[in-house]
Design an enzyme around this catalytic site. Sequence first.
Site, PDB file in Angstrom:
ATOM      1  N   ASP A 176      15.337  13.817  17.948  1.00  0.00           N
ATOM      2  CA  ASP A 176      14.622  14.977  17.424  1.00  0.00           C
ATOM      3  C   ASP A 176      14.606  14.736  15.920  1.00  0.00           C
ATOM      4  OD1 ASP A 176      13.906  17.362  16.206  1.00  0.00           O
ATOM      5  OD2 ASP A 176      14.625  18.556  17.886  1.00  0.00           O
ATOM      6  N   HIS A 177      13.446  14.370  15.393  1.00  0.00           N
ATOM      7  CA  HIS A 177      13.453  13.874  14.009  1.00  0.00           C
ATOM      8  C   HIS A 177      13.859  14.951  12.998  1.00  0.00           C
ATOM      9  CE1 HIS A 177       9.282  15.379  14.085  1.00  0.00           C
ATOM     10  NE2 HIS A 177       9.469  15.585  12.804  1.00  0.00           N
TER      11      HIS A 177
ATOM     12  N   HIS B 207      12.816  21.444  18.137  1.00  0.00           N
ATOM     13  CA  HIS B 207      13.126  21.476  16.700  1.00  0.00           C
ATOM     14  C   HIS B 207      13.789  22.789  16.266  1.00  0.00           C
ATOM     15  CE1 HIS B 207      10.843  17.895  16.646  1.00  0.00           C
ATOM     16  NE2 HIS B 207       9.667  18.439  16.574  1.00  0.00           N
TER      17      HIS B 207
END
Length: 496
Positions: free
Chosen positions: A185-186, A248
Amino acid sequence: MVSRIIPVDPFNLVIFGGTGDLARRKIIPALFRRYCAGQFHSKSHIVGAARSDLTIESYRRLIEASLREHAPKRAQDEEALKEFLSRLDYVSLDAKGTAGWNDLVDRVGGTRTEPGQDDRVSVFYFSVGPDLFGPLAERLHRFGLAGADTRIVVEKPFGRDLESARALNVTLAAHFDESQIYRIDHYLGKETVQNLMAVRFGNMLFEPLWNSQYVDHIQITVAETVGVSGREEYYDAAGAMRDMIQNHLMQLLCLIAMEPPAKFDPDAVRDEKLKVIRALDPVMPHHIVRGQFEACLDPERAHPSYRGSVNQPRSTTESYIALRTHISNWRWAGTPFYLRTGKRLKARSSVINVIFKDAPHSIFGEEAGRHANLLSIRLQPNEGITLKVTIKEPGPGGMRLVDVPLDMTFAEALGPSGEDPPDAYERLMMDVIRGNQTLFMRGDEVEAAWSWTDPIIAGWTSRGDVPKPYVSGSAGPIDADLLMQRDGREWRGITP
Ligand code: NAP
């Protein structure tokens, strides 16, 4: 302050989907920047893999063009660019067939089934659609590339509901141990996200106040100005809830709300995040607002409506969502968490606002007004933290109070001059090579997040809910403001 570069062990990285958008725009430019920073060992090697029938030279040309576009500052160093490209290899293979797989085994220096066959860290990045995760995992095993130390990196979306996420976990678990799986999950790779943990757990100042006794409410906003261009089909099947909230915003919520882990270690951190997700209350229908952006006729930024963009005149997929949720535990009982995210909003801004309660009694009288401290954690743009404190307005004329920001913008405070702060993918890729899973989601976390999300989606589906239209370039539907106003609160402005 100049950050210290600690080189990582030599690695062999295969990027499945090496010709795709994500590889060209994010993953390989991130690797290039780390290479330029001196973080690679000379034995490190990167292999792109996809079905396209490319020679190594034509693959390098493709990547060179991407680096010039997506890492333009670094790509001005022609020598570094040439050296980096010389480390790139390419194999044409089909994830669903057998063509090309023996070639891949040769390129990575043989199989990995016996320990000690290659002293390089072995990583396979699944930068492909989730339908290929299973076939890739199975073939890595079948062709002897899945050793006990092999790591795999998988991209979002990790499923579209609990059932599909469970099925993906089972598929991967058939060939890899959880300690080998890095679910990206960047958002977790952003500097400020880690700073959130540093601020909370590295200072005595905040933690005693970090609970429902002192915090009035928390707002998490991820606003985008872009639409759904290039991702229409995927997005219309997903919507803001699946695309943003389930992953996110959920991760940000976990980091802001979790108990202090005993140590900064992958499972200790992820255990605490999991407890937060499991303590989330179901969301009441009147605590959710869904929206769809309208067309914009301004010639400077004209675009069709959401439905026009996805070419689905009757689509009921949301491009915006705002909701209120609660965490049922001792720390947070009574403190609402407001989450919102949307496309085509007035500014690109990801920010967490912790709004503290008013002082219990104003010694300065009614005219001094109400003043609440605010801790604002900006993820993008201008990563940094601002603490709003109340002071006396300077000058004579009595005791008037004014709120002023104590601001720390990381790029100014910490960045080496002239350099951009590292991108999230740079940090996450180096963490994979180091074998550090702290910033990656564990399988049970993902499943718990879907367990909370699924009933919300099922609820609006069964009610036949239709998203509210909102003006493109605004802060979202009016109903989202009403959601706050009913609670006597208001959203913080969306500012760049
Ligand atoms: P993309 O541009 O469509 O690229 C897909 C890649 O997969 C291409 O390299 C394609 O090359 C390869 N591929 C497709 N079928 C294959 C097969 N049978 N065997 C081997 N290779 C195959 O997609 P993307 O945007 O890069 O996204 C990749 C993944 O990351 C997706 O799951 C996406 O949801 C996720 N993601 C993307 C972004 C983004 O910004 N792009 C952001 C977050 C997550 P060939 O056609 O030559 O085989």
